[in-house]
Design a protein around this motif. Structure first.
Motif, short mmCIF file in Angstrom:
data_model
loop_
_atom_site.label_atom_id
_atom_site.label_comp_id
_atom_site.label_asym_id
_atom_site.label_seq_id
_atom_site.Cartn_x
_atom_site.Cartn_y
_atom_site.Cartn_z
N THR A 136 0.84 -1.19 0.00
CA THR A 136 0.00 0.00 0.00
C THR A 136 0.88 1.24 0.00
OG1 THR A 136 -1.93 1.04 1.04
CG2 THR A 136 -0.19 0.25 2.51
N ALA A 137 0.26 2.40 -0.18
CA ALA A 137 1.04 3.64 -0.21
C ALA A 137 0.21 4.82 0.27
CB ALA A 137 1.55 3.93 -1.61
N LEU A 164 8.73 2.55 11.19
CA LEU A 164 9.32 3.17 9.99
C LEU A 164 10.25 2.21 9.25
CD1 LEU A 164 10.10 6.90 10.77
CD2 LEU A 164 8.02 5.84 9.93
N LYS A 165 10.71 1.16 9.94
CA LYS A 165 11.58 0.19 9.27
C LYS A 165 10.85 -0.53 8.14
CE LYS A 165 14.05 -0.52 13.64
NZ LYS A 165 14.29 -1.46 14.78
N GLY A 166 9.53 -0.55 8.20
CA GLY A 166 8.76 -1.20 7.15
C GLY A 166 8.30 -0.28 6.04
N VAL A 167 8.71 1.01 6.11
CA VAL A 167 8.24 2.01 5.15
C VAL A 167 9.37 2.41 4.22
CG1 VAL A 167 7.19 4.30 4.91
CG2 VAL A 167 6.64 2.88 6.90
N PRO A 191 3.82 -2.73 3.68
CA PRO A 191 2.95 -3.90 3.51
C PRO A 191 1.61 -3.72 4.21
CG PRO A 191 4.68 -4.39 5.09
CD PRO A 191 5.00 -3.04 4.52
N ALA A 192 0.57 -4.29 3.62
CA ALA A 192 -0.78 -4.26 4.19
C ALA A 192 -1.56 -5.44 3.61
CB ALA A 192 -1.46 -2.94 3.89
N HIS A 193 -2.87 -5.47 3.85
CA HIS A 193 -3.74 -6.50 3.29
C HIS A 193 -5.03 -5.85 2.79
CE1 HIS A 193 -1.19 -9.18 5.76
NE2 HIS A 193 -1.57 -10.15 4.95
N CYS A 290 -3.95 1.96 -2.09
CA CYS A 290 -3.26 3.26 -2.10
C CYS A 290 -4.20 4.35 -1.60
CB CYS A 290 -2.80 3.60 -3.52
SG CYS A 290 -1.73 5.04 -3.63
N ALA A 291 -3.63 5.34 -0.94
CA ALA A 291 -4.37 6.52 -0.51
C ALA A 291 -3.69 7.75 -1.09
CB ALA A 291 -4.41 6.62 1.01
#
Length: 464
Positions: A136-137, A164-167, A191-193, A290-291
Protein backbone atom coordinates in the motif's frame (compact mmCIF):
# COMPACT_ATOMS: atom_id res chain seq x y z
CA UNK A 1 -30.35 17.13 18.19
CA UNK A 2 -31.54 13.57 17.60
CA UNK A 3 -29.39 10.89 19.14
CA UNK A 4 -27.39 8.72 16.73
CA UNK A 5 -29.19 5.51 15.94
CA UNK A 6 -29.17 2.98 13.08
CA UNK A 7 -31.70 3.99 10.46
CA UNK A 8 -33.85 1.63 8.36
CA UNK A 9 -33.32 0.93 4.65
CA UNK A 10 -29.56 1.45 4.63
CA UNK A 11 -27.72 1.52 1.31
CA UNK A 12 -26.40 -1.90 0.31
CA UNK A 13 -22.61 -2.21 0.17
CA UNK A 14 -20.76 -4.54 -2.18
CA UNK A 15 -19.63 -6.58 0.82
CA UNK A 16 -23.25 -7.46 1.63
CA UNK A 17 -24.11 -8.94 -1.76
CA UNK A 18 -23.26 -12.51 -0.66
CA UNK A 19 -25.14 -12.87 2.61
CA UNK A 20 -24.26 -15.38 5.31
CA UNK A 21 -26.95 -17.67 6.72
CA UNK A 22 -26.72 -15.82 10.06
CA UNK A 23 -27.27 -12.39 8.51
CA UNK A 24 -30.77 -12.03 10.03
CA UNK A 25 -30.46 -14.84 12.57
CA UNK A 26 -32.22 -15.15 15.89
CA UNK A 27 -30.95 -18.00 18.02
CA UNK A 28 -34.16 -18.13 20.03
CA UNK A 29 -37.67 -16.94 19.25
CA UNK A 30 -37.75 -14.86 22.40
CA UNK A 31 -35.04 -12.90 24.17
CA UNK A 32 -33.44 -14.59 27.18
CA UNK A 33 -34.61 -13.02 30.43
CA UNK A 34 -31.19 -12.83 32.09
CA UNK A 35 -27.64 -13.22 30.80
CA UNK A 36 -24.17 -12.98 32.22
CA UNK A 37 -23.11 -10.68 29.36
CA UNK A 38 -24.99 -8.78 26.67
CA UNK A 39 -23.02 -7.30 23.76
CA UNK A 40 -24.70 -4.51 21.83
CA UNK A 41 -23.52 -4.62 18.22
CA UNK A 42 -22.79 -7.53 15.87
CA UNK A 43 -19.94 -6.03 13.87
CA UNK A 44 -16.23 -6.79 14.09
CA UNK A 45 -15.98 -5.65 17.71
CA UNK A 46 -19.07 -7.51 18.91
CA UNK A 47 -18.15 -10.75 17.15
CA UNK A 48 -14.54 -10.64 18.35
CA UNK A 49 -15.60 -9.89 21.93
CA UNK A 50 -17.89 -12.91 21.95
CA UNK A 51 -15.09 -15.09 20.63
CA UNK A 52 -12.60 -14.03 23.28
CA UNK A 53 -15.08 -14.02 26.15
CA UNK A 54 -15.60 -17.73 25.54
CA UNK A 55 -11.90 -18.54 25.62
CA UNK A 56 -10.59 -20.19 28.78
CA UNK A 57 -13.24 -18.65 30.99
CA UNK A 58 -12.19 -19.38 34.61
CA UNK A 59 -15.75 -19.71 35.89
CA UNK A 60 -17.20 -21.82 33.10
CA UNK A 61 -18.78 -20.64 29.89
CA UNK A 62 -20.75 -17.42 30.49
CA UNK A 63 -24.19 -16.91 28.97
CA UNK A 64 -23.82 -14.30 26.21
CA UNK A 65 -26.36 -12.60 23.96
CA UNK A 66 -25.48 -10.27 21.10
CA UNK A 67 -28.13 -7.70 20.19
CA UNK A 68 -28.00 -6.05 16.76
CA UNK A 69 -30.34 -3.29 15.61
CA UNK A 70 -30.29 -4.39 11.96
CA UNK A 71 -28.60 -7.32 10.22
CA UNK A 72 -25.34 -8.81 11.44
CA UNK A 73 -22.28 -6.84 10.30
CA UNK A 74 -24.47 -4.17 8.71
CA UNK A 75 -22.65 -1.24 10.31
CA UNK A 76 -19.21 0.26 9.73
CA UNK A 77 -17.30 -3.01 9.25
CA UNK A 78 -19.67 -4.16 6.52
CA UNK A 79 -19.39 -0.80 4.76
CA UNK A 80 -15.69 -0.02 4.77
CA UNK A 81 -13.11 0.00 1.97
CA UNK A 82 -11.92 -3.56 2.46
CA UNK A 83 -8.50 -2.69 3.88
CA UNK A 84 -6.48 -4.18 6.69
CA UNK A 85 -3.96 -1.38 6.68
CA UNK A 86 -1.96 -0.39 9.75
CA UNK A 87 -0.66 3.15 9.47
CA UNK A 88 3.10 2.97 9.83
CA UNK A 89 4.01 6.61 9.20
CA UNK A 90 1.42 9.25 8.29
CA UNK A 91 -0.89 8.81 11.28
CA UNK A 92 2.16 8.07 13.39
CA UNK A 93 3.43 11.55 12.54
CA UNK A 94 0.07 13.16 13.34
CA UNK A 95 -0.23 11.35 16.66
CA UNK A 96 3.37 12.20 17.52
CA UNK A 97 2.53 15.89 17.18
CA UNK A 98 -0.54 15.56 19.38
CA UNK A 99 0.43 12.96 21.96
CA UNK A 100 4.19 12.44 21.81
CA UNK A 101 6.57 9.87 20.41
CA UNK A 102 6.00 7.12 22.97
CA UNK A 103 2.24 7.10 22.52
CA UNK A 104 2.48 7.31 18.73
CA UNK A 105 4.86 4.38 18.61
CA UNK A 106 2.67 2.27 20.89
CA UNK A 107 -0.33 2.76 18.60
CA UNK A 108 1.58 2.03 15.38
CA UNK A 109 3.13 -1.13 16.83
CA UNK A 110 -0.30 -2.22 18.11
CA UNK A 111 -1.81 -1.80 14.65
CA UNK A 112 0.89 -3.98 13.13
CA UNK A 113 0.20 -6.61 15.80
CA UNK A 114 -3.51 -6.48 14.90
CA UNK A 115 -2.77 -7.00 11.22
CA UNK A 116 -0.64 -10.03 12.04
CA UNK A 117 -3.28 -11.39 14.40
CA UNK A 118 -6.03 -11.11 11.77
CA UNK A 119 -3.83 -12.74 9.12
CA UNK A 120 -2.93 -15.55 11.52
CA UNK A 121 -6.60 -16.13 12.39
CA UNK A 122 -7.55 -16.28 8.71
CA UNK A 123 -4.77 -18.77 8.00
CA UNK A 124 -5.44 -20.90 11.08
CA UNK A 125 -9.18 -21.23 10.41
CA UNK A 126 -8.97 -21.08 6.61
CA UNK A 127 -11.44 -18.20 6.48
CA UNK A 128 -12.64 -17.50 2.94
CA UNK A 129 -12.51 -13.70 3.06
CA UNK A 130 -10.25 -12.87 0.08
CA UNK A 131 -7.36 -11.86 2.33
CA UNK A 132 -4.48 -10.71 0.13
CA UNK A 133 -1.13 -9.32 1.13
CA UNK A 134 -0.43 -6.15 -0.83
CA UNK A 135 1.85 -3.15 -0.94
CA UNK A 136 0.00 0.00 0.00
CA UNK A 137 1.04 3.64 -0.21
CA UNK A 138 0.34 7.10 1.10
CA UNK A 139 0.88 9.41 -1.86
CA UNK A 140 1.01 13.22 -2.05
CA UNK A 141 0.37 15.08 -5.29
CA UNK A 142 0.56 18.67 -4.01
CA UNK A 143 4.09 20.06 -3.99
CA UNK A 144 3.71 22.11 -0.81
CA UNK A 145 2.13 19.23 1.13
CA UNK A 146 4.79 16.86 -0.18
CA UNK A 147 7.46 19.19 1.14
CA UNK A 148 5.81 19.24 4.57
CA UNK A 149 5.57 15.49 4.86
CA UNK A 150 9.15 15.09 3.64
CA UNK A 151 10.32 17.28 6.52
CA UNK A 152 8.35 15.11 8.94
CA UNK A 153 9.91 12.01 7.42
CA UNK A 154 13.43 13.42 7.72
CA UNK A 155 12.87 14.17 11.39
CA UNK A 156 11.24 10.88 12.26
CA UNK A 157 13.81 8.61 10.61
CA UNK A 158 16.30 10.03 13.12
CA UNK A 159 14.08 9.00 16.02
CA UNK A 160 13.25 5.62 17.46
CA UNK A 161 10.15 4.75 15.40
CA UNK A 162 10.01 0.95 15.01
CA UNK A 163 7.34 0.88 12.32
CA UNK A 164 9.32 3.17 9.99
CA UNK A 165 11.58 0.19 9.27
CA UNK A 166 8.76 -1.20 7.15
CA UNK A 167 8.24 2.01 5.15
CA UNK A 168 10.02 3.07 1.95
CA UNK A 169 10.03 6.72 0.89
CA UNK A 170 10.03 7.57 -2.81
CA UNK A 171 10.74 11.12 -3.97
CA UNK A 172 9.51 12.95 -7.08
CA UNK A 173 11.75 10.94 -9.41
CA UNK A 174 10.14 7.63 -8.47
CA UNK A 175 6.82 8.23 -6.69
CA UNK A 176 4.61 8.14 -9.80
CA UNK A 177 6.42 5.16 -11.30
CA UNK A 178 6.15 3.10 -8.12
CA UNK A 179 2.56 3.96 -7.20
CA UNK A 180 0.93 4.66 -10.54
CA UNK A 181 -0.56 7.85 -9.09
CA UNK A 182 -0.29 10.68 -11.59
CA UNK A 183 1.83 13.67 -10.58
CA UNK A 184 2.86 11.98 -7.33
CA UNK A 185 5.48 14.14 -5.63
CA UNK A 186 6.29 11.78 -2.77
CA UNK A 187 5.05 8.36 -1.66
CA UNK A 188 5.49 6.09 1.32
CA UNK A 189 4.96 2.37 0.69
CA UNK A 190 4.60 -0.45 3.19
CA UNK A 191 2.95 -3.90 3.51
CA UNK A 192 -0.78 -4.26 4.19
CA UNK A 193 -3.74 -6.50 3.29
CA UNK A 194 -7.07 -6.23 1.53
CA UNK A 195 -10.03 -8.47 2.35
CA UNK A 196 -13.80 -9.01 2.29
CA UNK A 197 -14.59 -7.70 5.80
CA UNK A 198 -18.15 -9.02 6.05
CA UNK A 199 -17.00 -12.59 5.40
CA UNK A 200 -14.33 -12.34 8.10
CA UNK A 201 -16.77 -11.06 10.71
CA UNK A 202 -19.49 -13.55 9.85
CA UNK A 203 -17.02 -16.42 10.22
CA UNK A 204 -16.07 -15.19 13.69
CA UNK A 205 -19.71 -14.65 14.60
CA UNK A 206 -20.73 -18.10 13.37
CA UNK A 207 -18.05 -19.67 15.54
CA UNK A 208 -19.40 -17.85 18.59
CA UNK A 209 -22.97 -18.95 17.82
CA UNK A 210 -21.84 -22.55 17.48
CA UNK A 211 -20.35 -22.29 20.96
CA UNK A 212 -23.62 -21.12 22.46
CA UNK A 213 -23.79 -17.35 21.96
CA UNK A 214 -27.37 -16.19 21.43
CA UNK A 215 -27.48 -13.87 18.40
CA UNK A 216 -30.50 -11.60 18.08
CA UNK A 217 -30.58 -9.46 14.93
CA UNK A 218 -33.24 -6.83 14.17
CA UNK A 219 -33.40 -6.10 17.88
CA UNK A 220 -32.52 -2.45 18.51
CA UNK A 221 -31.73 -1.43 22.07
CA UNK A 222 -33.58 1.72 23.03
CA UNK A 223 -32.29 2.24 26.54
CA UNK A 224 -29.98 0.82 29.19
CA UNK A 225 -30.91 1.51 32.80
CA UNK A 226 -28.91 4.13 34.70
CA UNK A 227 -28.21 1.72 37.54
CA UNK A 228 -28.32 -2.04 38.08
CA UNK A 229 -31.21 -3.58 39.98
CA UNK A 230 -30.99 -5.08 43.46
CA UNK A 231 -29.57 -8.32 42.05
CA UNK A 232 -26.86 -6.51 40.11
CA UNK A 233 -28.49 -6.78 36.67
CA UNK A 234 -28.61 -3.95 34.15
CA UNK A 235 -31.90 -3.65 32.25
CA UNK A 236 -31.88 -3.26 28.47
CA UNK A 237 -35.09 -2.15 26.80
CA UNK A 238 -35.36 -3.36 23.21
CA UNK A 239 -37.91 -3.42 20.40
CA UNK A 240 -38.78 -6.97 21.50
CA UNK A 241 -38.94 -6.54 25.24
CA UNK A 242 -36.54 -6.42 28.15
CA UNK A 243 -33.35 -8.38 28.73
CA UNK A 244 -31.18 -8.17 31.84
CA UNK A 245 -27.43 -8.66 32.12
CA UNK A 246 -24.80 -8.54 34.80
CA UNK A 247 -22.39 -7.01 32.29
CA UNK A 248 -23.12 -5.01 29.16
CA UNK A 249 -20.61 -4.24 26.40
CA UNK A 250 -21.20 -1.34 24.02
CA UNK A 251 -19.69 -2.37 20.68
CA UNK A 252 -21.73 0.42 19.17
CA UNK A 253 -19.06 2.64 17.56
CA UNK A 254 -20.78 5.66 15.92
CA UNK A 255 -24.02 5.04 17.80
CA UNK A 256 -22.51 4.93 21.28
CA UNK A 257 -23.87 8.22 22.58
CA UNK A 258 -27.38 7.15 21.63
CA UNK A 259 -27.23 4.81 24.63
CA UNK A 260 -24.40 6.42 26.63
CA UNK A 261 -25.02 10.18 26.46
CA UNK A 262 -21.84 10.86 28.45
CA UNK A 263 -19.96 9.98 25.25
CA UNK A 264 -21.68 12.60 23.11
CA UNK A 265 -18.61 14.85 22.97
CA UNK A 266 -16.19 11.95 22.75
CA UNK A 267 -17.59 9.75 19.94
CA UNK A 268 -19.76 11.07 17.15
CA UNK A 269 -21.04 9.71 13.82
CA UNK A 270 -19.48 10.73 10.52
CA UNK A 271 -20.72 9.65 7.11
CA UNK A 272 -18.40 8.35 4.44
CA UNK A 273 -18.95 7.09 0.91
CA UNK A 274 -17.45 4.06 -0.81
CA UNK A 275 -18.03 2.52 -4.23
CA UNK A 276 -16.98 -0.32 -6.50
CA UNK A 277 -16.00 0.52 -10.05
CA UNK A 278 -15.40 -1.96 -12.87
CA UNK A 279 -13.26 -0.98 -15.89
CA UNK A 280 -14.65 -1.88 -19.31
CA UNK A 281 -11.16 -2.93 -20.34
CA UNK A 282 -8.93 -4.64 -17.75
CA UNK A 283 -6.30 -2.27 -16.37
CA UNK A 284 -3.37 -3.09 -14.14
CA UNK A 285 -2.74 -1.08 -11.01
CA UNK A 286 0.73 -0.68 -9.60
CA UNK A 287 -0.31 -1.35 -6.02
CA UNK A 288 -3.00 -3.40 -4.35
CA UNK A 289 -3.98 -0.46 -2.15
CA UNK A 290 -3.26 3.26 -2.10
CA UNK A 291 -4.37 6.52 -0.51
CA UNK A 292 -3.97 9.93 -2.15
CA UNK A 293 -3.45 12.57 0.51
CA UNK A 294 -4.55 16.18 0.23
CA UNK A 295 -2.92 17.59 3.34
CA UNK A 296 0.03 16.68 5.53
CA UNK A 297 0.23 14.73 7.70
CA UNK A 298 -3.14 12.93 7.63
CA UNK A 299 -6.02 13.93 5.36
CA UNK A 300 -7.05 11.56 2.57
CA UNK A 301 -9.01 12.55 -0.53
CA UNK A 302 -9.53 9.13 -2.13
CA UNK A 303 -8.19 5.66 -1.49
CA UNK A 304 -8.61 2.40 -3.34
CA UNK A 305 -8.24 -1.32 -2.89
CA UNK A 306 -7.83 -3.61 -5.89
CA UNK A 307 -10.14 -6.63 -6.03
CA UNK A 308 -9.07 -10.01 -7.47
CA UNK A 309 -11.57 -9.57 -10.34
CA UNK A 310 -9.91 -6.35 -11.56
CA UNK A 311 -12.42 -3.97 -10.01
CA UNK A 312 -11.54 -1.23 -7.56
CA UNK A 313 -13.22 -0.39 -4.28
CA UNK A 314 -12.77 3.37 -3.88
CA UNK A 315 -13.60 5.46 -0.85
CA UNK A 316 -13.41 9.09 0.11
CA UNK A 317 -14.06 11.80 -2.48
CA UNK A 318 -13.49 14.11 0.45
CA UNK A 319 -12.68 17.19 -1.60
CA UNK A 320 -16.19 17.13 -3.02
CA UNK A 321 -18.01 17.63 0.28
CA UNK A 322 -15.62 18.29 3.17
CA UNK A 323 -16.65 21.94 3.49
CA UNK A 324 -20.36 20.98 3.70
CA UNK A 325 -20.26 19.59 7.23
CA UNK A 326 -23.96 18.82 7.39
CA UNK A 327 -23.41 16.10 4.80
CA UNK A 328 -21.05 14.13 7.02
CA UNK A 329 -20.39 15.61 10.48
CA UNK A 330 -22.68 14.06 13.14
CA UNK A 331 -24.75 12.62 10.33
CA UNK A 332 -25.79 8.99 10.82
CA UNK A 333 -28.07 8.48 7.81
CA UNK A 334 -26.65 5.63 5.76
CA UNK A 335 -29.92 5.22 3.83
CA UNK A 336 -28.89 8.05 1.49
CA UNK A 337 -25.70 8.92 -0.37
CA UNK A 338 -23.39 11.89 -0.11
CA UNK A 339 -24.51 13.05 -3.51
CA UNK A 340 -21.52 15.27 -4.48
CA UNK A 341 -19.27 12.23 -4.17
CA UNK A 342 -21.20 10.00 -6.56
CA UNK A 343 -20.20 11.54 -9.94
CA UNK A 344 -16.62 11.95 -8.74
CA UNK A 345 -15.94 8.24 -8.31
CA UNK A 346 -16.23 7.08 -11.96
CA UNK A 347 -13.92 9.84 -13.21
CA UNK A 348 -11.39 9.61 -10.38
CA UNK A 349 -9.40 6.60 -11.70
CA UNK A 350 -8.86 8.29 -15.07
CA UNK A 351 -7.78 11.51 -13.38
CA UNK A 352 -5.60 9.99 -10.68
CA UNK A 353 -4.21 6.66 -11.91
CA UNK A 354 -1.79 6.13 -14.78
CA UNK A 355 -3.15 3.77 -17.42
CA UNK A 356 -6.80 4.46 -16.64
CA UNK A 357 -7.12 7.45 -18.98
CA UNK A 358 -9.99 7.10 -21.43
CA UNK A 359 -11.12 3.76 -20.00
CA UNK A 360 -14.85 3.52 -19.46
CA UNK A 361 -15.55 2.76 -15.83
CA UNK A 362 -18.86 1.33 -14.65
CA UNK A 363 -20.04 2.48 -11.24
CA UNK A 364 -21.23 -0.92 -10.06
CA UNK A 365 -22.35 0.09 -6.58
CA UNK A 366 -22.04 3.05 -4.24
CA UNK A 367 -22.91 3.08 -0.56
CA UNK A 368 -22.74 5.06 2.66
CA UNK A 369 -21.10 4.03 5.92
CA UNK A 370 -21.23 5.61 9.35
CA UNK A 371 -17.89 5.86 11.13
CA UNK A 372 -17.43 6.42 14.83
CA UNK A 373 -15.12 9.42 15.05
CA UNK A 374 -13.30 9.93 18.31
CA UNK A 375 -12.81 13.55 19.33
CA UNK A 376 -9.21 12.88 20.36
CA UNK A 377 -8.53 10.47 17.45
CA UNK A 378 -8.26 7.48 19.78
CA UNK A 379 -10.65 4.56 20.46
CA UNK A 380 -12.37 4.14 23.81
CA UNK A 381 -11.78 0.78 25.46
CA UNK A 382 -12.58 -0.32 29.01
CA UNK A 383 -15.13 0.10 31.82
CA UNK A 384 -17.65 2.92 31.63
CA UNK A 385 -16.89 5.31 34.46
CA UNK A 386 -19.19 5.15 37.51
CA UNK A 387 -21.24 2.33 35.98
CA UNK A 388 -19.68 -0.93 37.16
CA UNK A 389 -20.56 -3.74 34.80
CA UNK A 390 -20.76 -1.54 31.69
CA UNK A 391 -17.91 -1.61 29.15
CA UNK A 392 -17.13 0.09 25.87
CA UNK A 393 -15.25 -0.89 22.70
CA UNK A 394 -15.90 1.92 20.22
CA UNK A 395 -14.67 5.08 18.48
CA UNK A 396 -12.41 3.60 15.81
CA UNK A 397 -12.20 6.63 13.47
CA UNK A 398 -12.85 4.67 10.30
CA UNK A 399 -9.72 2.67 11.14
CA UNK A 400 -11.12 -0.33 12.95
CA UNK A 401 -9.71 -3.19 10.90
CA UNK A 402 -6.14 -2.81 12.26
CA UNK A 403 -7.40 -2.13 15.78
CA UNK A 404 -10.52 -4.05 16.73
CA UNK A 405 -9.36 -7.66 17.13
CA UNK A 406 -6.79 -7.08 19.85
CA UNK A 407 -8.87 -4.35 21.49
CA UNK A 408 -11.65 -6.91 21.83
CA UNK A 409 -9.21 -9.50 23.14
CA UNK A 410 -7.89 -7.07 25.74
CA UNK A 411 -11.35 -5.97 26.84
CA UNK A 412 -12.45 -9.61 27.10
CA UNK A 413 -9.51 -10.21 29.47
CA UNK A 414 -10.76 -7.36 31.65
CA UNK A 415 -14.36 -8.60 31.68
CA UNK A 416 -13.63 -12.31 31.95
CA UNK A 417 -10.56 -12.38 34.18
CA UNK A 418 -10.56 -9.01 35.94
CA UNK A 419 -7.30 -8.19 34.18
CA UNK A 420 -6.11 -4.59 34.70
CA UNK A 421 -6.03 -2.45 31.58
CA UNK A 422 -2.24 -2.12 31.80
CA UNK A 423 -1.86 -5.86 31.23
CA UNK A 424 -4.15 -6.20 28.21
CA UNK A 425 -1.64 -5.13 25.57
CA UNK A 426 -3.97 -2.34 24.43
CA UNK A 427 -2.24 1.07 24.16
CA UNK A 428 -2.64 3.13 27.31
CA UNK A 429 -4.10 6.06 25.38
CA UNK A 430 -7.09 3.88 24.37
CA UNK A 431 -8.29 3.56 27.96
CA UNK A 432 -11.59 5.32 28.46
CA UNK A 433 -12.51 7.06 31.70
CA UNK A 434 -14.09 10.07 33.35
CA UNK A 435 -10.96 12.22 33.23
CA UNK A 436 -10.48 11.62 29.51
CA UNK A 437 -14.12 12.48 28.82
CA UNK A 438 -13.78 15.62 30.94
CA UNK A 439 -10.74 16.78 28.95
CA UNK A 440 -12.54 16.19 25.66
CA UNK A 441 -15.60 18.16 26.77
CA UNK A 442 -13.43 20.99 28.07
CA UNK A 443 -11.52 21.17 24.79
CA UNK A 444 -14.73 21.08 22.76
CA UNK A 445 -16.14 23.96 24.79
CA UNK A 446 -13.07 26.15 24.33
CA UNK A 447 -13.17 28.89 21.67
CA UNK A 448 -11.65 27.71 18.40
CA UNK A 449 -9.56 30.79 17.63
CA UNK A 450 -6.20 30.15 16.05
CA UNK A 451 -5.97 26.87 17.89
CA UNK A 452 -2.57 25.52 16.85
CA UNK A 453 -0.90 22.21 17.35
CA UNK A 454 2.64 22.10 18.64
CA UNK A 455 5.01 21.89 15.71
CA UNK A 456 7.03 18.73 15.50
CA UNK A 457 10.21 20.71 14.96
CA UNK A 458 9.81 22.37 18.35
CA UNK A 459 9.77 18.96 19.98
CA UNK A 460 12.37 17.03 18.03
CA UNK A 461 15.54 18.45 16.52
CA UNK A 462 17.42 16.91 13.63
CA UNK A 463 20.16 15.91 16.03
CA UNK A 464 17.84 13.72 18.12
Amino acid sequence: MARPYPVPDATIPYWRTELHELDSHRSTAELPQKQDIVIIGAGFAGAALARYLLEDSPSGKPSITILEAREACSGATGRNGGHLRPDLFVSLAARMQEQGLKTANSVAVFEVANEKAVAALVAEENIACDLQQVTTADTFVDQAEAAKIKKLWDVMVRLDCPTLKGVTCYGPEDAERVTGVKDAKIAFTYPAHTLWPYKLVMHILAGAVRRGVNLQTHTPVYEVSNTPDGEGYWTLSTSRGVIKARKVVFATNAYTSGLLPEYDDAIYPARGTVCRVVPKTPVDVKLGSCAVEIRSPASVDCYYGARPDGSLVIGGAKTMFEDRKNLWHRNYDDSTLIEPAVPYFPIWPGKALAGWEGNTVELDRVWTGIMGYSADDTPHIGPVSSKPGLYICAGFNGHGMPNVLLCAKGLAMMIRDGCPFSQTGVPACYETGAERLRKISKRNAAPVINRARADIFLKHSYGS
